[in-house]
Design a protein around this motif. Sequence first.
Motif, PDB file in Angstrom:
ATOM      1  N   HIS C  73      -3.330  16.678   7.902  1.00 51.80           N
ATOM      2  CA  HIS C  73      -4.295  17.362   7.039  1.00 51.80           C
ATOM      3  C   HIS C  73      -3.406  17.482   5.702  1.00 51.80           C
ATOM      4  CE1 HIS C  73      -8.318  19.398   6.131  1.00 51.80           C
ATOM      5  NE2 HIS C  73      -7.265  20.165   5.368  1.00 51.80           N
ATOM      6  N   GLY C  74      -2.425  18.205   5.929  1.00 50.67           N
ATOM      7  CA  GLY C  74      -1.505  18.439   4.668  1.00 50.67           C
ATOM      8  C   GLY C  74      -1.053  17.585   3.969  1.00 50.67           C
ATOM      9  N   ILE C  75      -0.560  16.593   4.836  1.00 47.74           N
ATOM     10  CA  ILE C  75       0.004  15.645   3.830  1.00 47.74           C
ATOM     11  C   ILE C  75      -0.880  14.668   3.294  1.00 47.74           C
ATOM     12  CG2 ILE C  75       1.510  13.132   4.481  1.00 47.74           C
ATOM     13  CD1 ILE C  75       3.306  15.609   4.300  1.00 47.74           C
ATOM     14  N   VAL C  78      -2.226  16.462   0.312  1.00 43.99           N
ATOM     15  CA  VAL C  78      -1.193  16.101  -1.177  1.00 43.99           C
ATOM     16  C   VAL C  78      -1.268  14.906  -1.620  1.00 43.99           C
ATOM     17  CG1 VAL C  78       1.184  16.048  -1.719  1.00 43.99           C
ATOM     18  CG2 VAL C  78       0.372  17.928  -0.314  1.00 43.99           C
ATOM     19  N   TYR C  79      -1.255  13.974  -0.783  1.00 46.43           N
ATOM     20  CA  TYR C  79      -1.615  12.232  -1.026  1.00 46.43           C
ATOM     21  C   TYR C  79      -2.704  12.158  -2.030  1.00 46.43           C
ATOM     22  CZ  TYR C  79      -1.780   7.352  -1.093  1.00 46.43           C
ATOM     23  OH  TYR C  79      -2.030   5.880  -1.226  1.00 46.43           O
ATOM     24  N   ASN C  80      -3.830  12.798  -1.535  1.00 50.54           N
ATOM     25  CA  ASN C  80      -5.080  12.629  -2.128  1.00 50.54           C
ATOM     26  C   ASN C  80      -5.035  13.215  -3.628  1.00 50.54           C
ATOM     27  OD1 ASN C  80      -7.314  10.991  -0.872  1.00 50.54           O
ATOM     28  ND2 ASN C  80      -6.638  12.084   1.041  1.00 50.54           N
ATOM     29  N   ALA C  81      -4.578  14.385  -3.476  1.00 51.69           N
ATOM     30  CA  ALA C  81      -4.493  15.128  -4.741  1.00 51.69           C
ATOM     31  C   ALA C  81      -3.655  14.270  -5.725  1.00 51.69           C
ATOM     32  CB  ALA C  81      -3.687  16.376  -4.687  1.00 51.69           C
ATOM     33  N   LEU C  82      -2.548  13.412  -5.423  1.00 50.63           N
ATOM     34  CA  LEU C  82      -1.654  12.656  -6.260  1.00 50.63           C
ATOM     35  C   LEU C  82      -2.740  11.531  -6.987  1.00 50.63           C
ATOM     36  CD1 LEU C  82       1.696  13.120  -4.690  1.00 50.63           C
ATOM     37  CD2 LEU C  82       0.923  14.349  -6.765  1.00 50.63           C
ATOM     38  N   VAL C  83      -3.289  11.096  -5.753  1.00 52.91           N
ATOM     39  CA  VAL C  83      -4.047   9.905  -6.198  1.00 52.91           C
ATOM     40  C   VAL C  83      -5.080  10.483  -7.366  1.00 52.91           C
ATOM     41  CG1 VAL C  83      -5.767   7.831  -5.279  1.00 52.91           C
ATOM     42  CG2 VAL C  83      -3.758   8.639  -4.029  1.00 52.91           C
ATOM     43  N   ASN C  84      -5.992  11.401  -6.966  1.00 55.32           N
ATOM     44  CA  ASN C  84      -6.761  11.804  -8.006  1.00 55.32           C
ATOM     45  C   ASN C  84      -6.279  12.036  -9.220  1.00 55.32           C
ATOM     46  OD1 ASN C  84      -8.579  12.178  -6.019  1.00 55.32           O
ATOM     47  ND2 ASN C  84      -8.432  14.389  -5.428  1.00 55.32           N
ATOM     48  N   LYS C  92       2.927   4.921  -6.184  1.00 56.07           N
ATOM     49  CA  LYS C  92       1.798   5.349  -5.187  1.00 56.07           C
ATOM     50  C   LYS C  92       2.523   5.035  -3.883  1.00 56.07           C
ATOM     51  CE  LYS C  92      -2.659   4.105  -3.906  1.00 56.07           C
ATOM     52  NZ  LYS C  92      -4.025   3.836  -4.467  1.00 56.07           N
TER      53      LYS C  92
END
Lengths: 143, 304, 121
Positions: C73-75, C78-84, C92
Motif C-alpha cells: 500500500h505504501g510503496i 508513493v509510486y502513484n504520487a510520483l506518476v501523478n 519512471k
Amino acid sequence: MSQSYNRGLIEDFGRWKEFSAGMWAWIFHKFTGWMLIGYLFTHIAVLSSAIAAADGQTIMLEGEAVNAYTGTIQGLESLFIIRVLEVGLLAVAVFHILNGLRLLMVDLGIGLEAQDKSFYASLILTGVITVASVPTFMQGVGL
Amino acid sequence: MSTQQQEPDTDAETEPEEPESQEVPADQEMSGLASPQQQRLQRKHDGMAEREREAAEDDLEGDSVHIKVFRYDPEVEGKQEPRFDDFHVPFERGMTVLDAVIYARDEFDSSLTFRHSCRQAICGSDAFFVNGRQRLGCKTQISELDQPVRIEPLPHQEVVKDLVVDMDHFYDQMHAVEPYFQDEDTPDSADLEEQRQSPENREKIKMSSRCIWCGACMSSCNIAAGDNEYLGPAAINKAYKFAMDDRESEEIKEHRLRIVEQEHGVWRCQTQFSCTEVCPKDIPLTEHIQELKREAVKKNLKFW
Amino acid sequence: MAERYSSFTPGGTGWLLQRITAAFLVVVLAFHFFQLHFITHAADVTFAGTQARMEHVGYFLTMVLFLVTATFHGINGVYNALVNQGLDGIQKKVVLAVLTIAGLALIAQGTYVALVMAGWA
C-alpha cells in the motif's frame, strides 16, 4: 502566434488559501501517507534489535544489562521527544484511516455530495482521538 | 495573429429560439418532485430567488466595479512581461464578469483580448480564472464577487494573449476518447426509424451531456497540471456519456473502457473534487470518473 | 491522440489492490495501535512479551500479512504520487525498480525479524 507564456504551476501552492475541502483532504492524505511509509521502515529497523536479543546480546539500561530488544525499546520510550512523536504518529495514522474510509466510500460512489463534510468530520475526530490519547501516551515519562 | 472576431453588440441573435427552454412549468405529466429533473429545477429556482434577494440587498447600482485583468502580449514591447491592468467599470444590475471585460475593452482598451461568443453559458468560450477560481465569465455575477475582481487566464494552459489560452491540449484529450456515437450494427436502412433511448438511460447520461468544453475542470485539476498525459475530467466525462449510452453495443462500451482504463486515464483521478466544484454546468465529474473506474474493474474481473 | 492510449492496462489492478489492502489495513492498523499502546503500553514492551505474542500462529500470520499489505500500500502509494506528478520514461522505470527493491527488502527483513521473535529462526 510564435510565442506564448507559461504561467507554470500557478495556484498549486501559492493559492493554498483558496483550496477546497477535497484538495485539503488529498494534501493531508498524501502527507500522512509519506509519514506512515517512512515510519514503517524505521519501525522494522528498530524491531530488528530482536535479532541481536535472540543472539543473547545485552545493552545497558539505567545501569543494568538487559537484552538488546527490551533495552532499545525502553530506552527510546524513556525519551520525552519519542513520546511526542508517537502522539504525532497516532494523529497521522488516525487521520489516514478515517480519511481512507472516506475515500473508500467515494470509490464506491456513496455520499459524494457529503465529501466535504466527511472530510471535516475525519479532521475533528482525529483531533478528538489524539487529544484523548495524550494521557495514555505520556504515562510515566518525565521531561 | 487573430484578435477579437466579433463585436458583441452587432452579433445579433438570428435564431428565434425561446429562451430558457429548460424551464419547464411545474404542471406537467411527470409526477411530483420525484424526478431528478424536477429536483434540479426546484434547486435552480430556489437559487435564482436567493440570488435576486442578494442582488437587491447589496445594491451596487451607480457604483463602479474595480477589475484587475491579466495582460500579456508577446508582440507588444510593453506587454511581454505579464502584468495586471486596473479598470473601473460602471456597475449595472445583473452585470457579469464577461460584461465587465467587454465594457473595459469597448470603452477603455480595445486591445484587451478574450474569447466569448454566446454569452449564455453554451459556447464555453469564456472560462476565466476569477478571484482564484475557474468560472465562466458570462455566468458569474459581479455582485457575488469580492473587489477588486481579479481576472486571469485559465491556469495550467499556455497564455497566448491576455485572457486567451492555448486549448489545443484540451481538445486533443477530448478527441482521444472518440467523442462521437459509434455503433457497429446500425439497423438496416429499410427499417431504420429512430434509435430510441429509454427515459431512464437518458436521465443517467443527462448531466454528462451538458459539457460545453470550456476547460474549467481541466484547468482546476491538480493531477492534469502535473501529468500532461492524463485524459482529464472533461474527456473522461465525455467517455462516460457514450459508454453509458445503452444504444451503443457492449463491444463499443468495452472499447471505450479500454481507452479510459489506460494508466493515464481514470486511475489518475485522486478524487479531489476540484473539477466538480468549478464545473459551470454542475456536472458531477468525480462521480462519473468513479463510476468508470468501477466499470473498468468489473469488466476486468469478468475476464479473470 | 488515441495511439498514445493503446497499450496494456497497468492501472486497474493496482487501483483495486490499493483499495483492498486499504480495507484490510484500516482494521489491522487500528488493532495494532490499540494492542501496543492501550492494552500493552509501548513503554512496557519487553522481548519476552513480544515473543509470547509472536508464538501464536494467528498473531504471527496477521503481523506478516500486515507487513506485506502495508508495504504494498505504501510503496504503491508513493509510486502513484510520483506518476501523478508527471514522472515518466526511464526515470519512471528506475523509480519503480528502486521502490520495488526497497519494498521487497523491507518485507524480507520484517518477516525474518518476526520469525526470530517467534523463535522459529
